[in-house]
Design a protein around this motif. Structure first.
Motif, PDB file in Angstrom:
ATOM      1  N   ILE A 158       2.137   6.189  -5.572  1.00 26.78           N
ATOM      2  CA  ILE A 158       3.361   5.390  -5.546  1.00 26.78           C
ATOM      3  C   ILE A 158       3.262   4.295  -6.606  1.00 26.78           C
ATOM      4  O   ILE A 158       2.255   3.605  -6.695  1.00 26.78           O
ATOM      5  N   ALA A 159       4.302   4.145  -7.376  1.00 22.29           N
ATOM      6  CA  ALA A 159       4.413   3.107  -8.407  1.00 22.29           C
ATOM      7  C   ALA A 159       3.210   3.078  -9.345  1.00 22.29           C
ATOM      8  O   ALA A 159       2.504   2.062  -9.445  1.00 22.29           O
ATOM      9  N   PRO A 160       2.955   4.170 -10.051  1.00 21.27           N
ATOM     10  CA  PRO A 160       1.781   4.202 -10.930  1.00 21.27           C
ATOM     11  C   PRO A 160       1.825   3.160 -12.045  1.00 21.27           C
ATOM     12  O   PRO A 160       0.784   2.759 -12.561  1.00 21.27           O
ATOM     13  N   ALA A 161       3.006   2.685 -12.398  1.00 22.95           N
ATOM     14  CA  ALA A 161       3.104   1.664 -13.452  1.00 22.95           C
ATOM     15  C   ALA A 161       2.594   0.302 -12.985  1.00 22.95           C
ATOM     16  O   ALA A 161       2.365  -0.583 -13.814  1.00 22.95           O
ATOM     17  N   ALA A 203      -5.915   2.282 -17.826  1.00 20.15           N
ATOM     18  CA  ALA A 203      -4.749   2.662 -17.012  1.00 20.15           C
ATOM     19  C   ALA A 203      -3.624   3.195 -17.893  1.00 20.15           C
ATOM     20  O   ALA A 203      -2.923   4.123 -17.495  1.00 20.15           O
ATOM     21  N   VAL A 204      -3.470   2.628 -19.073  1.00 25.33           N
ATOM     22  CA  VAL A 204      -2.401   3.078 -19.978  1.00 25.33           C
ATOM     23  C   VAL A 204      -2.746   4.435 -20.575  1.00 25.33           C
ATOM     24  O   VAL A 204      -1.866   5.285 -20.717  1.00 25.33           O
ATOM     25  N   LEU A 227      -3.923   0.569  -5.119  1.00 22.69           N
ATOM     26  CA  LEU A 227      -3.073   1.478  -4.333  1.00 22.69           C
ATOM     27  C   LEU A 227      -2.362   2.589  -5.108  1.00 22.69           C
ATOM     28  O   LEU A 227      -2.176   3.671  -4.545  1.00 22.69           O
ATOM     29  N   PRO A 228      -1.963   2.391  -6.356  1.00 22.22           N
ATOM     30  CA  PRO A 228      -1.253   3.490  -7.032  1.00 22.22           C
ATOM     31  C   PRO A 228      -2.075   4.769  -7.183  1.00 22.22           C
ATOM     32  O   PRO A 228      -1.530   5.865  -7.105  1.00 22.22           O
ATOM     33  N   GLY A 229      -3.371   4.645  -7.379  1.00 23.89           N
ATOM     34  CA  GLY A 229      -4.211   5.835  -7.554  1.00 23.89           C
ATOM     35  C   GLY A 229      -4.195   6.767  -6.361  1.00 23.89           C
ATOM     36  O   GLY A 229      -3.785   7.929  -6.470  1.00 23.89           O
ATOM     37  N   PRO A 230      -4.606   6.309  -5.190  1.00 24.15           N
ATOM     38  CA  PRO A 230      -4.654   7.199  -4.039  1.00 24.15           C
ATOM     39  C   PRO A 230      -3.287   7.574  -3.473  1.00 24.15           C
ATOM     40  O   PRO A 230      -3.126   8.650  -2.906  1.00 24.15           O
TER      41      PRO A 230
END
Length: 119
Positions: A68-71, A116-117, A62-65
């Motif tokens: 929200i909350a990329p961490a 991701a990092v 979900l963070p990609g699209p």
């Protein structure tokens, strides 16, 4: 997010969504053929593990699209690495030496974490 992340995280999220959903909805008798360790874990712990897997799958995707909350993407990937480390311990202490899937999932989760990092 980059392509390398999605190559690792996409299938990983699908696997954990499926496995987590099974742990949430099936009774231990129906899980036993796939997961011999279910008899050694209390039912509430099994359900909690399933919920964590489903939430972790959402944290990968979900963070990609949404932005929200990329961490949460690297956190979910790292959580899956730790989950598989625990799974390997559970398998080995129960006398089950079939840990190839666990090692593979840990490596894929580590790759998702690294990509991701870096992004």
């Amino acid at each position: 997010m980059n392509i390398a992340y999605w190559i690792a995280a996409g299938p990983l999220a699908l696997f954990y969504l499926y496995a987590g959903t099974l742990k949430l909805v099936r009774d231990p008798d129906r899980l036993r053929p796939m997961m011999a360790w279910v008899d050694r874990v209390p039912l509430p712990a099994l359900r909690a593990l399933g919920a964590l897997e489903v939430l972790g799958a959402a944290g990968l995707v979900l963070p990609g699209p949404t932005g929200i909350a990329p961490a949460s993407a690297p956190a979910a990937a790292l959580g899956f690495v730790l989950l598989q480390a625990g799974a390997i311990v559970v398998h080995l202490t129960g006398g089950d030496r079939r840990i190839a899937l666990n090692v593979t999932l840990a490596v894929i989760a580590a790759a998702a974490f690294c990509t991701a990092v870096v992004r």
